[in-house]
Design a protein around this motif. Structure first.
Motif, short mmCIF file in Angstrom:
data_model
loop_
_atom_site.label_atom_id
_atom_site.label_comp_id
_atom_site.label_asym_id
_atom_site.label_seq_id
_atom_site.Cartn_x
_atom_site.Cartn_y
_atom_site.Cartn_z
N GLN A 1 -5.12 11.36 -76.85
CA GLN A 1 -4.22 11.46 -77.99
C GLN A 1 -3.23 10.30 -78.02
O GLN A 1 -2.98 9.69 -79.06
CB GLN A 1 -3.47 12.79 -77.92
N THR B 1 -6.10 13.28 -84.60
CA THR B 1 -5.76 14.60 -85.13
C THR B 1 -6.37 15.72 -84.30
O THR B 1 -5.71 16.73 -84.02
CB THR B 1 -6.24 14.71 -86.59
N GLN C 1 -4.28 18.70 -82.29
CA GLN C 1 -4.47 20.13 -82.51
C GLN C 1 -4.98 20.82 -81.25
O GLN C 1 -4.64 21.98 -80.98
CB GLN C 1 -5.45 20.36 -83.66
N ASN C 2 -5.78 20.11 -80.48
CA ASN C 2 -6.36 20.70 -79.28
C ASN C 2 -5.29 21.03 -78.24
O ASN C 2 -5.46 21.96 -77.44
CB ASN C 2 -7.39 19.75 -78.68
N ASN D 1 -2.44 22.41 -78.70
CA ASN D 1 -1.94 23.75 -78.96
C ASN D 1 -2.90 24.82 -78.46
O ASN D 1 -2.48 25.82 -77.86
CB ASN D 1 -1.69 23.93 -80.46
N SER E 1 -11.05 22.20 -82.69
CA SER E 1 -10.01 21.21 -83.00
C SER E 1 -10.53 20.11 -83.92
O SER E 1 -9.80 19.64 -84.80
CB SER E 1 -9.47 20.60 -81.71
N ARG F 1 -3.93 20.15 -94.62
CA ARG F 1 -3.38 19.68 -93.35
C ARG F 1 -2.17 20.50 -92.94
O ARG F 1 -2.02 20.90 -91.78
CB ARG F 1 -3.01 18.20 -93.47
N VAL G 1 -3.26 24.10 -91.89
CA VAL G 1 -3.89 24.13 -90.57
C VAL G 1 -2.85 23.99 -89.47
O VAL G 1 -2.90 24.70 -88.45
CB VAL G 1 -4.95 23.02 -90.47
N SER G 2 -1.88 23.11 -89.67
CA SER G 2 -0.84 22.92 -88.65
C SER G 2 -0.02 24.18 -88.46
O SER G 2 0.25 24.60 -87.33
CB SER G 2 0.07 21.75 -89.06
N PHE H 1 -2.21 26.80 -86.63
CA PHE H 1 -2.36 26.51 -85.21
C PHE H 1 -1.11 26.91 -84.44
O PHE H 1 -1.18 27.60 -83.42
CB PHE H 1 -2.66 25.03 -85.00
N CYS I 1 5.77 19.85 -79.00
CA CYS I 1 4.74 19.43 -79.96
C CYS I 1 5.22 19.58 -81.40
O CYS I 1 4.87 18.79 -82.28
CB CYS I 1 3.46 20.22 -79.75
#
Length: 247
Positions: free
Chosen positions: A8, A38, A42-43, A45, A85, A126, A129-130, A133, A179
């Motif tokens: 990342q 991206t 996300q991964n 979390n 993810s 987007r 999804v955030s 998550f 995060c």
């Protein structure tokens, strides 16, 4: 977790440097970088949620762990997290297929998510999804923390291991908050523009360093200082021992 955060940081730093230099290159190269940045973001979390659940399973089912929690089957969970993810950024990209600029993979663009995925539906997807998550991970961490906290009050033996698990879950919650700092940069950017005369490049660097890079650097430090051997080594390294005066 270490591999995910390393990928990342590498991908996000590369994208940030390209954006700062106004470097344009083909979507064929840009899109995989955006997917990697991206997806690994996300991964993180999901990994935090799974690590909290692992502590929960270790406390409540020490002798009857599910099959997929065994060390020789844990790769199934890891692979599932990576697939989940990366599914969302790929879906977000193909939602903009009707955009003519996104159809030509060889066209040169500024490699930024807001440029490649510029349609309103993509921005809405987007954001949804955030929120999803972080909401799911927050519920999982809160659930495991409360359950382990209740267990510490019941147990009279082996309270040390339960308290250690409780502290671990609490650290996962702290990581989740770190995060979430990545989503504060639009507000901080607005405040900086209103109260300062910084250049746009300076504002972008400040936001990237404080709200994306810095939280990533804090996570390994937090876990590192929990390790007794590392903490002892640091104390021995920086402790000032008084020198004996020879007569």
């Amino acid at each position: 977790m270490l591999i995910n955060d390393t990928l990342q940081i590498l991908s996000s730093v590369l994208l940030f440097l390209c954006a700062m230099a106004q470097l344009r290159f083909a979507l064929l190269l840009c899109v995989p970088l955006l997917f990697l940045s991206t997806g690994t973001f996300q991964n993180t979390n999901l990994i935090l949620a799974v690590m909290s659940l692992e502590r929960y399973v270790a406390i409540f089912y020490p002798l009857q762990r599910p099959t997929f929690w065994r060390s020789d089957r844990i790769w199934i969970i890891i692979l599932s997290l990576w697939v989940i993810s990366f599914t969302f950024p790929i879906t977000e990209f193909f939602l903009g297929k009707q955009n003519p600029a996104a159809d030509v993979l060889l066209s040169h663009v500024l490699c930024k998510a807001v440029v490649v995925n510029s349609l309103p539906v993509q921005g809405l997807f987007r954001a949804a999804v955030s929120v999803l998550f972080f909401a799911v991970v927050a519920v999982v961490i809160l659930f495991t923390y409360v359950r382990i906290l209740m267990e510490t009050r019941k147990l009279r033996q082996d309270r040390a291991s339960v308290r250690k698990a409780l502290h671990t879950v609490l650290l996962h919650g702290l990581q989740l908050l770190l995060c979430m700092l990545a989503f504060t940069h639009p507000f901080t950017e607005t405040l900086i523009v209103m109260h300062t005369k910084w250049l746009q490049e300076d504002i972008a660097f400040f936001n990237y360093f404080c709200f994306i890079l810095f939280p990533r650097f804090l996570s390994p430090l937090i876990y590192g200082f929990r390790d007794q051997s590392l903490r002892k080594h640091i104390q021995n390294r920086f402790a000032r021992h008084p020198q004996k005066v020879r007569c």
